[in-house]
Design an enzyme around this catalytic site. Structure first.
Site, PDB file in Angstrom:
ATOM      1  N   SER A   1      -2.557  44.840 -28.090  1.00 36.83           N
ATOM      2  CA  SER A   1      -2.555  45.445 -29.433  1.00 36.83           C
ATOM      3  C   SER A   1      -1.577  46.620 -29.517  1.00 36.83           C
ATOM      4  O   SER A   1      -0.804  46.724 -30.480  1.00 36.83           O
ATOM      5  CB  SER A   1      -3.960  45.873 -29.849  1.00 36.83           C
ATOM      6  OG  SER A   1      -4.601  46.600 -28.834  1.00 36.83           O
TER       7      SER A   1
ATOM      8  N   HIS B   1      -8.624  39.674 -25.139  1.00 36.47           N
ATOM      9  CA  HIS B   1      -8.451  41.110 -25.397  1.00 36.47           C
ATOM     10  C   HIS B   1      -9.730  41.638 -26.048  1.00 36.47           C
ATOM     11  O   HIS B   1     -10.754  41.774 -25.399  1.00 36.47           O
ATOM     12  CB  HIS B   1      -7.198  41.275 -26.265  1.00 36.47           C
ATOM     13  CG  HIS B   1      -6.670  42.665 -26.387  1.00 36.47           C
ATOM     14  ND1 HIS B   1      -7.074  43.704 -25.595  1.00 36.47           N
ATOM     15  CD2 HIS B   1      -5.738  43.214 -27.241  1.00 36.47           C
ATOM     16  CE1 HIS B   1      -6.427  44.809 -25.943  1.00 36.47           C
ATOM     17  NE2 HIS B   1      -5.619  44.532 -26.942  1.00 36.47           N
TER      18      HIS B   1
ATOM     19  N   HIS C   1     -11.191  43.941 -13.845  1.00 34.34           N
ATOM     20  CA  HIS C   1     -10.210  44.553 -14.749  1.00 34.34           C
ATOM     21  C   HIS C   1      -8.810  44.367 -14.186  1.00 34.34           C
ATOM     22  O   HIS C   1      -8.629  44.327 -12.965  1.00 34.34           O
ATOM     23  CB  HIS C   1     -10.498  46.049 -14.934  1.00 34.34           C
ATOM     24  CG  HIS C   1      -9.846  46.614 -16.154  1.00 34.34           C
ATOM     25  ND1 HIS C   1      -8.584  47.149 -16.145  1.00 34.34           N
ATOM     26  CD2 HIS C   1     -10.295  46.702 -17.432  1.00 34.34           C
ATOM     27  CE1 HIS C   1      -8.281  47.550 -17.363  1.00 34.34           C
ATOM     28  NE2 HIS C   1      -9.287  47.294 -18.169  1.00 34.34           N
TER      29      HIS C   1
ATOM     30  N   ARG D   1     -15.932  54.318 -19.199  1.00 34.46           N
ATOM     31  CA  ARG D   1     -16.443  54.036 -20.549  1.00 34.46           C
ATOM     32  C   ARG D   1     -17.742  53.246 -20.452  1.00 34.46           C
ATOM     33  O   ARG D   1     -18.662  53.430 -21.240  1.00 34.46           O
ATOM     34  CB  ARG D   1     -15.376  53.278 -21.362  1.00 34.46           C
ATOM     35  CG  ARG D   1     -14.072  54.077 -21.514  1.00 34.46           C
ATOM     36  CD  ARG D   1     -12.953  53.246 -22.129  1.00 34.46           C
ATOM     37  NE  ARG D   1     -12.650  52.069 -21.340  1.00 34.46           N
ATOM     38  CZ  ARG D   1     -11.865  51.080 -21.726  1.00 34.46           C
ATOM     39  NH1 ARG D   1     -11.293  51.126 -22.914  1.00 34.46           N
ATOM     40  NH2 ARG D   1     -11.632  50.056 -20.943  1.00 34.46           N
TER      41      ARG D   1
ATOM     42  N   ASP E   1     -16.651  46.476 -21.672  1.00 34.54           N
ATOM     43  CA  ASP E   1     -17.343  45.479 -22.481  1.00 34.54           C
ATOM     44  C   ASP E   1     -18.715  45.096 -21.936  1.00 34.54           C
ATOM     45  O   ASP E   1     -19.496  44.430 -22.620  1.00 34.54           O
ATOM     46  CB  ASP E   1     -16.475  44.219 -22.613  1.00 34.54           C
ATOM     47  CG  ASP E   1     -15.207  44.505 -23.396  1.00 34.54           C
ATOM     48  OD1 ASP E   1     -15.269  45.350 -24.310  1.00 34.54           O
ATOM     49  OD2 ASP E   1     -14.172  43.903 -23.092  1.00 34.54           O
TER      50      ASP E   1
HETATM   51  N1  HAX Z   1     -15.963  36.975 -12.265  1.00 40.27           N
HETATM   52  C1  HAX Z   1     -15.487  36.019 -11.453  1.00 40.27           C
HETATM   53  N2  HAX Z   1     -14.239  35.974 -10.986  1.00 40.27           N
HETATM   54  C2  HAX Z   1     -13.438  36.981 -11.333  1.00 40.27           C
HETATM   55  C3  HAX Z   1     -13.866  38.042 -12.155  1.00 40.27           C
HETATM   56  C4  HAX Z   1     -15.186  38.011 -12.629  1.00 40.27           C
HETATM   57  N3  HAX Z   1     -15.665  38.940 -13.461  1.00 40.27           N
HETATM   58  N4  HAX Z   1     -12.841  38.899 -12.337  1.00 40.27           N
HETATM   59  C5  HAX Z   1     -11.798  38.383 -11.662  1.00 40.27           C
HETATM   60  N5  HAX Z   1     -12.163  37.226 -11.062  1.00 40.27           N
HETATM   61  C6  HAX Z   1     -11.303  36.312 -10.318  1.00 40.27           C
HETATM   62  C7  HAX Z   1     -10.165  35.876 -11.201  1.00 40.27           C
HETATM   63  O1  HAX Z   1     -10.561  34.825 -12.068  1.00 40.27           O
HETATM   64  C8  HAX Z   1      -9.107  35.481 -10.213  1.00 40.27           C
HETATM   65  O2  HAX Z   1      -9.445  34.201  -9.717  1.00 40.27           O
HETATM   66  P1  HAX Z   1      -8.285  33.119  -9.338  1.00 40.27           P
HETATM   67  O3  HAX Z   1      -7.553  33.764  -8.213  1.00 40.27           O
HETATM   68  O4  HAX Z   1      -9.051  31.910  -8.966  1.00 40.27           O
HETATM   69  O5  HAX Z   1      -7.437  32.970 -10.571  1.00 40.27           O
HETATM   70  C9  HAX Z   1      -9.335  36.484  -9.080  1.00 40.27           C
HETATM   71  O6  HAX Z   1     -10.669  36.992  -9.259  1.00 40.27           O
HETATM   72  C10 HAX Z   1      -8.358  37.652  -9.112  1.00 40.27           C
HETATM   73  O7  HAX Z   1      -8.385  38.241 -10.421  1.00 40.27           O
HETATM   74  P2  HAX Z   1      -8.123  39.795 -10.627  1.00 40.27           P
HETATM   75  O8  HAX Z   1      -6.726  40.091 -10.212  1.00 40.27           O
HETATM   76  O9  HAX Z   1      -9.209  40.583 -10.001  1.00 40.27           O
HETATM   77  O10 HAX Z   1      -8.311  39.976 -12.192  1.00 40.27           O
HETATM   78  P3  HAX Z   1      -7.201  39.741 -13.333  1.00 40.27           P
HETATM   79  O11 HAX Z   1      -6.379  40.988 -13.437  1.00 40.27           O
HETATM   80  O12 HAX Z   1      -6.491  38.461 -13.153  1.00 40.27           O
HETATM   81  O13 HAX Z   1      -8.123  39.592 -14.624  1.00 40.27           O
HETATM   82  C11 HAX Z   1      -9.978  40.140 -16.057  1.00 40.27           C
HETATM   83  C12 HAX Z   1      -8.827  40.685 -15.180  1.00 40.27           C
HETATM   84  C13 HAX Z   1     -10.640  41.293 -16.788  1.00 40.27           C
HETATM   85  C14 HAX Z   1      -9.388  39.156 -17.108  1.00 40.27           C
HETATM   86  C15 HAX Z   1     -10.973  39.421 -15.140  1.00 40.27           C
HETATM   87  O14 HAX Z   1     -11.533  40.357 -14.247  1.00 40.27           O
HETATM   88  C16 HAX Z   1     -12.063  38.691 -15.886  1.00 40.27           C
HETATM   89  O15 HAX Z   1     -11.872  37.554 -16.297  1.00 40.27           O
HETATM   90  N6  HAX Z   1     -13.238  39.349 -16.111  1.00 40.27           N
HETATM   91  C17 HAX Z   1     -14.297  38.784 -16.877  1.00 40.27           C
HETATM   92  C18 HAX Z   1     -13.994  38.840 -18.378  1.00 40.27           C
HETATM   93  C19 HAX Z   1     -14.020  40.267 -18.917  1.00 40.27           C
HETATM   94  O16 HAX Z   1     -14.882  41.054 -18.565  1.00 40.27           O
HETATM   95  N7  HAX Z   1     -13.056  40.616 -19.792  1.00 40.27           N
HETATM   96  C20 HAX Z   1     -13.030  41.947 -20.376  1.00 40.27           C
HETATM   97  C21 HAX Z   1     -11.837  42.747 -19.938  1.00 40.27           C
HETATM   98  C22 HAX Z   1     -11.915  44.153 -20.469  1.00 40.27           C
HETATM   99  C23 HAX Z   1     -10.744  44.463 -21.329  1.00 40.27           C
HETATM  100  O17 HAX Z   1      -9.653  44.693 -20.832  1.00 40.27           O
HETATM  101  N8  HAX Z   1     -10.934  44.463 -22.646  1.00 40.27           N
HETATM  102  O18 HAX Z   1      -9.900  44.717 -23.536  1.00 40.27           O
END
Ligand code: HAX
Length: 429
Positions: free
Chosen positions: A233, A263, A309, A318, A364
């Site tokens: 954003s 997002h 994250h 937060r 979140d």
């Molecule tokens: N549960 C299970 N597996 C997870 C995980 C979780 N909560 N968080 C990360 N992983 C996994 C990833 O899927 C990734 O797996 P692969 O290697 O098989 O692809 C691995 O761990 C490495 O990922 P990472 O480097 O730790 O995390 P990313 O930077 O790629 O992604 C995310 C960050 C927030 C998208 C991720 O942690 C996630 O999907 N979390 C759950 C969804 C979530 O809470 N989203 C809200 C984000 C908050 C935000 O920024 N809001 O705006």
């Protein structure tokens, strides 16, 4: 002239001089490089833009102008707006002055409601919110003054005027979306004696005998206000604004990005997860049951929502603030209890699972449970709350960018074939 404009008018010449000298003396030095993986991977970690309003540190979380967000949880969102822009918290007089400016411009033009009412009944609340902002573009002082030949060094002033006009109206617009979209009845007028966040709570019309929903809205709007410059954003608002599209265009565009499931929509997914647990176990599950459910989720290839994250490597401060709010206000609420128990169980599960770089909760993980507690159960609406708050950060960044004469964004894209040649990869037929 308002006190905020006064203060910025005093600061900006020095900041401009400083930035000009930096580029003149050190303009050719390298501060970042880009790997093939980064070019294909959302430019993660590439340092190629400036944002002075806030910073996200992996081991500390959000820092606004040098102050950790955890130290700002008792501040009003208006104070955060002042801080984002100036680097200082406002004095009592300065805060009153800014609140007076918001109050003077809070009335939402009637045509905005007409636009909202003309939209299809099942429109997404974010589509309604963003459309309403775009409909108000005709109010833009920036566009009017630009057409009249405004000088470049005055851009920030017109951007600030637009930002205050827009922020003043956003709670009224967002509350109108809520009441119309979810058939909550007539719109509720703002209360002239209340602050920006509390007034939003009033206009939403959530029953609030204890006043704690007002406190939750103030906290929510403070915590989500900014998250440095590269997120979807902020980056979108920055890019659109860099074309000198006015703040209405730029914020509406940024919010369209916030509407994405990767997002701003993530908060509703977290609450869904918590409610699924509540349904399955007919109440708050035990830690053992939570552990089993978490492993089931992971083994079926899904993520645990609210955990992990892209940048953070500790519990999001937060989340800590929302968690403390829940502990104080609704410790017996089953949904809150599940959030609390997940916080005990999930980090160890994710560590054992060994994939997530950050096994701790993000913002979140807790906010939805609190909204749910107060009876706001329309998940689709949650991102609009996020949007009202994030407008503070997007607009602060935009004003600073116009003040600093930020150039139009124009990174160089390259073709896959060029990358292959560059790295000596085999070129397929
Ligand atoms: N549960 C299970 N597996 C997870 C995980 C979780 N909560 N968080 C990360 N992983 C996994 C990833 O899927 C990734 O797996 P692969 O290697 O098989 O692809 C691995 O761990 C490495 O990922 P990472 O480097 O730790 O995390 P990313 O930077 O790629 O992604 C995310 C960050 C927030 C998208 C991720 O942690 C996630 O999907 N979390 C759950 C969804 C979530 O809470 N989203 C809200 C984000 C908050 C935000 O920024 N809001 O705006």
């Amino acid at each position: 002239m308002g006190k905020l404009k006064d203060k910025l008018a005093g600061q900006i010449p020095g900041l401009r001089q400083d930035a000009r000298a930096l580029v003149k003396e050190h303009g050719a030095k390298v501060i970042s490089e880009v790997t093939v993986a980064q070019a294909f991977g959302g430019m993660r970690g590439v340092k190629a833009m400036i944002c002075d309003t806030s910073l996200v540190e992996p081991d500390k979380g959000l820092i606004i102008r040098g102050r950790p967000i955890g130290d700002l949880t008792d501040k009003l969102p208006e104070e955060i707006f002042w801080l984002l822009l100036t680097g200082d918290l406002p004095s009592g007089d300065e805060l009153k002055d800014l609140q007076g400016e918001f109050r003077a411009q809070q009335e939402v033009p009637e045509y905005v409601f007409n636009v909202l009412e003309a939209m299809a009944e099942d429109s997404h609340p974010m589509a309604m919110f963003d459309t309403a902002i775009l409909a108000m573009e005709r109010e833009s002082i920036f566009r009017k003054r630009y057409t009249e030949g405004m000088k470049r060094e005055d851009y920030w002033e017109a951007a600030l005027d637009d930002s205050i006009g827009l922020l003043a109206k956003l709670p009224g617009v967002a509350a109108a979306v809520y009441r119309l979209r979810f058939k909550k009845g007539d719109r509720i007028a703002p209360d002239a004696n209340l602050d920006w966040g509390a007034n939003f709570a009033v206009m939403l019309g959530i029953d609030d005998p204890t006043g704690e929903f007002k406190n939750l809205m103030r906290l929510y709007l403070t915590l989500h206000s900014d998250h440095e410059g590269g997120n979807v954003s902020a980056n979108t608002c920055h890019t659109v604004g860099s074309a000198l599209s006015d703040p209405y265009y730029a914020v509406s565009a940024g919010l369209n990005g916030l509407a994405g499931p990767l997002h701003g929509l993530a908060n509703q997914e977290c609450l869904r997860f918590v409610l699924a647990l509540k349904d399955k176990y007919q109440g708050a599950p035990t830690e053992e049951q939570l552990r089993d459910f978490a492993w089931e989720t992971l083994n079926s290839g899904q993520v645990i929502p609210g955990y992990g994250h892209a940048v953070l490597r500790v519990t999001d401060p937060r989340f800590t603030a929302f968690h403390a709010f829940g502990k104080r206000v609704c410790p017996d609420d089953e949904v809150y209890q599940i959030v609390d128990r997940l916080f005990t169980v999930i980090p160890d599960v994710l560590k054992e699972h060994g994939k997530a770089k950050n096994p701790y909760p993000n913002v979140d993980a807790g906010s939805g449970a609190l909204l749910y507690h107060f009876g706001m159960r329309e998940f689709d609406y949650y991102t609009v709350l996020f949007g009202v708050s994030r407008a503070l950060g997007m607009l602060s960044q935009l004003i600073v960018n116009r003040a600093m004469g930020a150039a139009i964004t124009r990174p160089k894209s390259v073709q896959t074939s060029w990358v292959k040649e560059q790295v000596g990869a085999k070129v397929s037929a």
